[in-house]
Design a protein around this motif. Structure first.
Motif, PDB file in Angstrom:
ATOM      1  N   CYS A  37     -22.161  34.938  12.306  1.00 50.05           N
ATOM      2  CA  CYS A  37     -22.170  34.814  13.763  1.00 50.05           C
ATOM      3  C   CYS A  37     -23.604  34.608  14.259  1.00 50.05           C
ATOM      4  O   CYS A  37     -24.504  35.371  13.915  1.00 50.05           O
ATOM      5  N   CYS A  40     -24.210  37.892  16.849  1.00 50.46           N
ATOM      6  CA  CYS A  40     -24.376  39.279  16.387  1.00 50.46           C
ATOM      7  C   CYS A  40     -24.713  39.363  14.901  1.00 50.46           C
ATOM      8  O   CYS A  40     -24.996  40.448  14.382  1.00 50.46           O
ATOM      9  N   CYS A  51     -16.189  34.867  15.915  1.00 47.44           N
ATOM     10  CA  CYS A  51     -16.618  36.122  15.319  1.00 47.44           C
ATOM     11  C   CYS A  51     -15.639  37.229  15.718  1.00 47.44           C
ATOM     12  O   CYS A  51     -15.286  37.359  16.892  1.00 47.44           O
ATOM     13  N   SER A  53     -16.288  40.346  15.530  1.00 45.35           N
ATOM     14  CA  SER A  53     -17.013  41.510  16.053  1.00 45.35           C
ATOM     15  C   SER A  53     -17.372  41.352  17.521  1.00 45.35           C
ATOM     16  O   SER A  53     -17.352  42.323  18.272  1.00 45.35           O
ATOM     17  N   CYS A  54     -17.715  40.100  17.936  1.00 48.57           N
ATOM     18  CA  CYS A  54     -18.125  39.912  19.340  1.00 48.57           C
ATOM     19  C   CYS A  54     -17.403  38.750  20.007  1.00 48.57           C
ATOM     20  O   CYS A  54     -17.671  38.452  21.170  1.00 48.57           O
ATOM     21  N   SER A  56     -17.779  35.700  19.647  1.00 49.91           N
ATOM     22  CA  SER A  56     -18.585  34.498  19.865  1.00 49.91           C
ATOM     23  C   SER A  56     -18.059  33.334  19.028  1.00 49.91           C
ATOM     24  O   SER A  56     -17.732  33.497  17.858  1.00 49.91           O
TER      25      SER A  56
HETATM   26 ZN    ZN Z   1     -20.561  38.104  16.573  1.00 50.31          ZN
END
Ligand code: ZN
Lengths: 141, 384
Positions: A37, A40, A51, A53-54, A56
């Motif tokens: 990513c 992040c 991503c 996790s975020c 994006s």
């Molecule tokens: Zn991310």
């Protein structure tokens, strides 16, 4: 020749979608990538458009060294599925790449009794059809 | 809102068949519903909720069953998360009843997977985008669990003998269950001498394949009190999913860790209060890993925990008193039978395999493939 090879390959082939096509095309060039990513920095295998996790969508492709170690494995002695029944026993494994993510694959050029968790392995590219190349791993040389 | 003691398992029925080439899945499910309603003294007219999952019943299969049974439920649940589905359905039904969405929910299952005789557990997945990274490499159901077993052995020194003890105990229990498919006793040596299916798992480390089915009647605590059988109260529930986690999963952390924690917290019950447990035993490793993840022992201590007869019906921590999926029945999904046997134990109906003073039972279902992606669903039940 290409047609003949395609007919002989009995195992299931990946159903590639637009989201994952670049990854499969890289394998055809005998290159292995994981995604990172851009926002992040989270690493991921297998590839996907955003991503986890975020969320994006800004993605960087990281070229892998093709080296890693066996995280876990199993030697399969029973599978009636076409292509696999002819290949018994075969070894399926999760390999942890040096880059830090695990991928499901086969260990090749390795007898079941030689396989070990922690064993260093390196990628080999199997061009199974003109459209599909698979990343498998063998004991590192 | 706490669900504790709002809903009960009021009626249960385990279909005695283990091989039914002459029946359809729907027929087995319908016969099971008749049995479960008869068990508690309700009729099909009382049923206003239906929960169901099954092989070949993904997607809209439940509509076909409503047609077959001429049912018009006010609440439907076709959650399909593998063998744990019926444990999850029980939790969902309890919540639906507590929320007033329905009053009498039937959870039903029928399967003819054994008489179908096709290849089972050969992988292939559901055709989602994840499958393309798995199906080329030959994943099987056994292989997926075997990879977790291999890692467990590597990290903790768990032995094949310890895994085998689970199968031996389940067979002992099956020998006391007249409808169990395999009832002849086996030893640790027998398990280790059976052929390897997917290393390190032997044939006798693997669940059997049978036809079968069952049904549960879930209703409000108030209504259950006036029915034929002693109500079994639902104290706490939890569900969870584990998967490859973008390539960063610890494969010894399984869904049971999350679903079990939720069920204990929500019920207010402590581990020491559990008198017996029904733990999905698709494979011997499933039991060892689940007991650790539920917190009955520390990570790595599962092998020792299942040894020395502790899991026997008369041992310190009885589990799978019906003989489990390893010996009694496994129609590809067995969450249903976990709830049925726990209910019978809490009612004191288990005859020679009855656990003494059984007041609180834990049920944990696992669905899917432990080494790829799987679900976990936990219930804590009590007869008080
Ligand atoms: Zn991310």
């Amino acid at each position: 020749m290409a047609d003949q090879k395609e007919k002989k390959y009995l195992k299931p082939l990946p159903v590639i979608d637009e989201e994952t096509r670049p990854w499969w095309e890289a394998l055809q060039r005998h290159e292995l990538y994981v995604q990172k990513c851009r926002d992040c920095g989270d690493l991921r295998y297998h590839p996907r458009a955003q991503c986890t996790s975020c969320l994006s969508p800004r993605t960087e492709w990281v070229r892998c060294s093709g080296r890693g170690k066996v995280y876990t494995f199993t030697a399969t002695y029973q599978n009636q599925g076409a292509g696999f029944r002819e290949a018994l026993p075969y070894i399926m494994a999760w390999v942890e790449l040096d880059e830090g993510v695990k991928m499901l694959t086969n260990l090749v050029e390795c007898r079941p009794e030689e396989a070990e968790i922690g064993m260093p392995v390196e990628v080999v590219y199997e061009d199974v059809t003109p459209q599909v190349t698979l990343a498998k791993f063998r004991p590192a040389r | 809102m706490s669900l504790t003691r709002k809903a009960c398992v009021a009626g249960v029925y385990e279909h005695p068949t283990r091989f039914a080439p002459d029946k359809s899945m729907f027929q087995i499910a319908a016969e099971s519903i008749r049995g479960a309603l008869h068990d508690c003294g309700l009729t099909i007219k009382d049923v206003d909720g239906l929960a169901m999952a099954g092989i070949g019943m993904s997607g809209m299969g439940i509509l076909g069953f409503c047609d077959y049974m001429n049912l018009n439920p006010n609440y439907v649940d076709s959650t399909s998360i593998g063998g744990s589905s019926f444990v999850a359905h029980t939790a969902h039904a309890a919540a639906a009843i507590a929320a007033g969405l329905c009053e009498v929910c039937v959870v039903a299952f029928g399967s003819t997977i054994a008489s179908y005789r096709g290849p089972t557990g050969a992988g292939g997945g559901g055709g989602d985008t994840c499958d393309q990274f798995e199906i080329p490499f030959g994943p099987t159901t056994v292989g997926s669990y075997a990879m977790v077993a291999q890692r467990h052995i590597h990290e903790y020194g768990t032995t094949p003998e310890q895994l085998a003890e689970v199968a031996v105990t389940m067979r002992l229990h099956a020998s006391m269950n007249p409808v169990a498919k395999y009832r002849n006793p086996i030893t640790v040596e027998d398990v280790l001498a059976s052929r390897v299916i997917s290393s390190p798992l032997h044939l006798l480390d693997c669940c059997i394949i049978s036809d079968g089915g069952g049904a549960l009647v879930i209703t409000s605590a108030e209504r259950a009190r006036n029915l034929k059988k002693k109500p079994v109260y639902i104290l706490g529930t939890g569900e969870a999913v584990r998967h490859a986690a973008r390539g960063q999963r610890d494969f010894l952390d399984i869904a049971a860790a999350q679903s079990g924690k939720l069920a204990f917290e929500r019920s207010g019950v402590k581990h020491a209060d559990i008198d017996m447990a029904m733990i999905y035993d698709s494979f011997t490793i499933t039991v060892v890993s689940t007991l650790e993840n539920l917190g009955f022992c520390k990570p790595g201590e599962g092998g020792a925990f299942v040894s020395g007869g502790r899991l026997r019906f008369d041992g310190e921590f009885p589990i799978n008193t019906d003989g489990g999926g390893l010996s009694s029945n496994h129609p590809m999904m067995r969450g249903m039978f976990l709830v049925i046997e726990a209910t019978k134990q809490l009612r004191g109906e288990c005859g020679p395999r009855q656990v003494k003073d059984c007041r609180i039972a834990l049920v944990h279902g696992t669905g899917g493939s432990l080494g790829l992606r799987h679900s976990g669903a936990t219930l804590i039940l009590s007869n008080q």
